[in-house]
Motif scaffolding. Structure first.
Motif, PDB file in Angstrom:
ATOM      1  N   CYS A  58      15.199  -7.553  -8.777  1.00 14.92           N
ATOM      2  CA  CYS A  58      15.613  -6.172  -8.468  1.00 14.92           C
ATOM      3  C   CYS A  58      15.454  -5.282  -9.700  1.00 14.92           C
ATOM      4  O   CYS A  58      14.968  -4.149  -9.608  1.00 14.92           O
ATOM      5  N   GLN A  59      15.895  -5.811 -10.832  1.00 17.81           N
ATOM      6  CA  GLN A  59      15.768  -5.058 -12.088  1.00 17.81           C
ATOM      7  C   GLN A  59      14.298  -4.798 -12.407  1.00 17.81           C
ATOM      8  O   GLN A  59      13.913  -3.705 -12.820  1.00 17.81           O
ATOM      9  N   TYR A  60      13.462  -5.821 -12.169  1.00 14.59           N
ATOM     10  CA  TYR A  60      12.044  -5.724 -12.514  1.00 14.59           C
ATOM     11  C   TYR A  60      11.313  -4.706 -11.646  1.00 14.59           C
ATOM     12  O   TYR A  60      10.520  -3.893 -12.140  1.00 14.59           O
ATOM     13  N   VAL A  61      11.551  -4.740 -10.332  1.00 13.71           N
ATOM     14  CA  VAL A  61      10.767  -3.914  -9.403  1.00 13.71           C
ATOM     15  C   VAL A  61      11.235  -2.463  -9.369  1.00 13.71           C
ATOM     16  O   VAL A  61      10.522  -1.573  -8.895  1.00 13.71           O
ATOM     17  N   HIS A  62      12.436  -2.206  -9.891  1.00 11.63           N
ATOM     18  CA  HIS A  62      12.965  -0.839  -9.914  1.00 11.63           C
ATOM     19  C   HIS A  62      12.047   0.065 -10.730  1.00 11.63           C
ATOM     20  O   HIS A  62      11.686  -0.249 -11.862  1.00 11.63           O
ATOM     21  N   ASN A  63      11.645   1.163 -10.146  1.00  6.69           N
ATOM     22  CA  ASN A  63      10.773   2.166 -10.786  1.00  6.69           C
ATOM     23  C   ASN A  63       9.337   1.692 -11.000  1.00  6.69           C
ATOM     24  O   ASN A  63       8.572   2.355 -11.703  1.00  6.69           O
ATOM     25  N   LYS A  64       8.959   0.550 -10.394  1.00  8.90           N
ATOM     26  CA  LYS A  64       7.572   0.121 -10.467  1.00  8.90           C
ATOM     27  C   LYS A  64       6.741   0.923  -9.464  1.00  8.90           C
ATOM     28  O   LYS A  64       7.247   1.395  -8.450  1.00  8.90           O
ATOM     29  N   PRO A  65       5.435   1.103  -9.742  1.00 10.31           N
ATOM     30  CA  PRO A  65       4.565   1.766  -8.760  1.00 10.31           C
ATOM     31  C   PRO A  65       4.342   0.869  -7.553  1.00 10.31           C
ATOM     32  O   PRO A  65       4.635  -0.333  -7.592  1.00 10.31           O
ATOM     33  N   LYS A  66       3.831   1.450  -6.477  1.00  4.81           N
ATOM     34  CA  LYS A  66       3.554   0.645  -5.284  1.00  4.81           C
ATOM     35  C   LYS A  66       2.616  -0.503  -5.647  1.00  4.81           C
ATOM     36  O   LYS A  66       1.769  -0.391  -6.536  1.00  4.81           O
ATOM     37  N   GLY A  67       2.775  -1.605  -4.957  1.00  4.89           N
ATOM     38  CA  GLY A  67       2.013  -2.809  -5.255  1.00  4.89           C
ATOM     39  C   GLY A  67       2.843  -4.019  -4.906  1.00  4.89           C
ATOM     40  O   GLY A  67       3.966  -3.897  -4.410  1.00  4.89           O
ATOM     41  N   ASN A  97       0.816  -1.210   0.000  1.00  3.46           N
ATOM     42  CA  ASN A  97       0.000   0.000   0.000  1.00  3.46           C
ATOM     43  C   ASN A  97       0.854   1.265   0.000  1.00  3.46           C
ATOM     44  O   ASN A  97       0.332   2.364  -0.259  1.00  3.46           O
ATOM     45  N   SER A  98       2.151   1.110   0.273  1.00  4.25           N
ATOM     46  CA  SER A  98       3.032   2.274   0.365  1.00  4.25           C
ATOM     47  C   SER A  98       4.226   2.222  -0.583  1.00  4.25           C
ATOM     48  O   SER A  98       4.687   3.262  -1.058  1.00  4.25           O
ATOM     49  N   ILE A  99       4.748   1.020  -0.848  1.00  2.00           N
ATOM     50  CA  ILE A  99       5.949   0.872  -1.669  1.00  2.00           C
ATOM     51  C   ILE A  99       5.810  -0.350  -2.584  1.00  2.00           C
ATOM     52  O   ILE A  99       4.966  -1.212  -2.346  1.00  2.00           O
ATOM     53  N   PRO A 100       6.660  -0.451  -3.611  1.00  9.52           N
ATOM     54  CA  PRO A 100       6.686  -1.684  -4.409  1.00  9.52           C
ATOM     55  C   PRO A 100       7.309  -2.819  -3.599  1.00  9.52           C
ATOM     56  O   PRO A 100       8.367  -2.640  -2.992  1.00  9.52           O
ATOM     57  N   VAL A 101       6.657  -3.967  -3.582  1.00  8.09           N
ATOM     58  CA  VAL A 101       7.131  -5.129  -2.831  1.00  8.09           C
ATOM     59  C   VAL A 101       7.214  -6.324  -3.771  1.00  8.09           C
ATOM     60  O   VAL A 101       6.254  -6.639  -4.469  1.00  8.09           O
ATOM     61  N   PHE A 102       8.375  -6.966  -3.795  1.00  6.71           N
ATOM     62  CA  PHE A 102       8.550  -8.193  -4.588  1.00  6.71           C
ATOM     63  C   PHE A 102       8.724  -9.332  -3.606  1.00  6.71           C
ATOM     64  O   PHE A 102       9.653  -9.336  -2.810  1.00  6.71           O
ATOM     65  N   TYR A 103       7.808 -10.306  -3.657  1.00  6.85           N
ATOM     66  CA  TYR A 103       7.844 -11.396  -2.688  1.00  6.85           C
ATOM     67  C   TYR A 103       7.571 -12.726  -3.372  1.00  6.85           C
ATOM     68  O   TYR A 103       6.507 -12.927  -3.968  1.00  6.85           O
ATOM     69  N   SER A 104       8.552 -13.613  -3.342  1.00  9.37           N
ATOM     70  CA  SER A 104       8.395 -14.967  -3.868  1.00  9.37           C
ATOM     71  C   SER A 104       9.128 -15.933  -2.951  1.00  9.37           C
ATOM     72  O   SER A 104      10.209 -15.615  -2.444  1.00  9.37           O
ATOM     73  N   ALA A 105       8.553 -17.121  -2.768  1.00 11.23           N
ATOM     74  CA  ALA A 105       9.179 -18.114  -1.904  1.00 11.23           C
ATOM     75  C   ALA A 105      10.421 -18.717  -2.549  1.00 11.23           C
ATOM     76  O   ALA A 105      11.280 -19.258  -1.859  1.00 11.23           O
ATOM     77  N   ASN A 106      10.515 -18.639  -3.861  1.00 20.70           N
ATOM     78  CA  ASN A 106      11.674 -19.174  -4.566  1.00 20.70           C
ATOM     79  C   ASN A 106      11.966 -18.282  -5.762  1.00 20.70           C
ATOM     80  O   ASN A 106      11.071 -17.948  -6.527  1.00 20.70           O
ATOM     81  N   MET A 107      13.236 -17.905  -5.923  1.00 18.34           N
ATOM     82  CA  MET A 107      13.607 -16.967  -6.976  1.00 18.34           C
ATOM     83  C   MET A 107      14.057 -17.661  -8.259  1.00 18.34           C
ATOM     84  O   MET A 107      14.453 -17.007  -9.216  1.00 18.34           O
ATOM     85  N   SER A 108      13.998 -18.985  -8.297  1.00 26.32           N
ATOM     86  CA  SER A 108      14.389 -19.730  -9.487  1.00 26.32           C
ATOM     87  C   SER A 108      13.346 -19.582 -10.591  1.00 26.32           C
ATOM     88  O   SER A 108      12.145 -19.745 -10.363  1.00 26.32           O
ATOM     89  N   ILE A 109      13.809 -19.286 -11.794  1.00 28.69           N
ATOM     90  CA  ILE A 109      12.908 -19.209 -12.947  1.00 28.69           C
ATOM     91  C   ILE A 109      12.233 -20.565 -13.164  1.00 28.69           C
ATOM     92  O   ILE A 109      11.027 -20.649 -13.411  1.00 28.69           O
TER      93      ILE A 109
END
Length: 249
Positions: free
Chosen positions: A231-240, A102-114
């Motif tokens: 990190c590359q993906y979430v950079h400059n993304k809107p909050k969510g 609700n305030s910042i962009p948040v990237f959350y995944s249990a596993n970062m493997s493609i």
């Protein structure tokens, strides 16, 4: 250049991320946070996130659940996106992470493997179709120093399967004694030993046939690459809130 603040930089994953990032032309570890401030890198390390003075674009967290509050406060105070890669959070902490959107962009995944996230998407499409005629079991294997069990990835896969099946299902965390299997169960089994980086296997066992979907992490590099992509993906993304599902689309 995306400037990263790496929390947990002296852990095994922290070292791998620093190694992978050192060859990147678009990402740079600007500073690190760790209780162990011994530095083998070309950036400063602080024992508290509050002591960081460098300007950064993204916080990348590969630490422990106990760091969540301090990371959240720092991110909110500086309006920074956070990539959460730590596992073992409580349900309350997961709610806290999701509320940050609700305030910042948040990237959350249990596993970062493609690869794991492609398998997770596959499970969304096949689990309900197979459920009627197949029993479903998940086996995960990790090194003997892993703190949480079952793994966050096993729970990710299990919840994806559960949410995809129209009928009510339940989790069964291992079995002992007289424990006849019920069809509605999704079995989850954790194995710990040696230096296994991470194996996850989903088994659909039917009458006369078995379908096995397996992912083995051969090197921690696979998680580092995924985390840096996040990190590359979430950079400059809107909050969510964002996840690896967004990256692999």
């Amino acid at each position: 250049m995306v400037k990263i603040l790496l929390v947990g930089c002296n852990g095994k994953m922290g070292h791998m991320i620093s190694k992978v990032a050192s060859t990147s032309e678009t990402l740079n570890i600007q500073a690190g946070v760790d209780m162990n401030t011994e530095s083998n890198f070309n950036y400063s390390i602080y024992d508290s996130i509050d002591k960081v003075t460098e300007e950064v674009d993204v916080i990348l967290d590969f630490s422990r659940p106990s760091s969540l509050d301090s990371i959240s406060k720092y991110a909110l105070a500086h309006s920074l996106p956070v990539v959460f890669c730590t596992t073992g959070y409580t349900e309350e902490q997961i709610v806290h992470i999701k509320n940050l959107q609700n305030s910042i962009p948040v990237f959350y995944s249990a596993n970062m493997s493609i690869g794991i996230n492609i398998i997770n998407n596959l499970l969304k499409s096949i689990s309900n179709k197979l459920y009627t005629d197949f029993d479903i079991e998940i086996i995960e294997k990790h090194h003997n120093q892993k703190v949480d069990a079952p793994s966050g990835t096993a729970l990710l896969l299990a919840n994806t399967i559960k949410d995809s099946i129209e009928e009510e299902t339940t989790f069964n965390y291992g079995r002992e004694g007289i424990s006849k299997r019920e069809h509605k169960e999704i079995g989850i089994h954790a194995i710990r030993g040696g230096n296994i980086i991470g194996d996850h296997e989903v088994i659909f066992a039917g009458m006369g046939e078995v379908i096995e979907i397996k992912h083995s992490a051969i090197s921690r590099e696979v998680f580092a690459v995924g985390a840096l992509k996040a990190c590359q993906y979430v950079h400059n993304k809107p909050k969510g809130i964002y996840s690896m599902d967004d990256v692999v689309k």
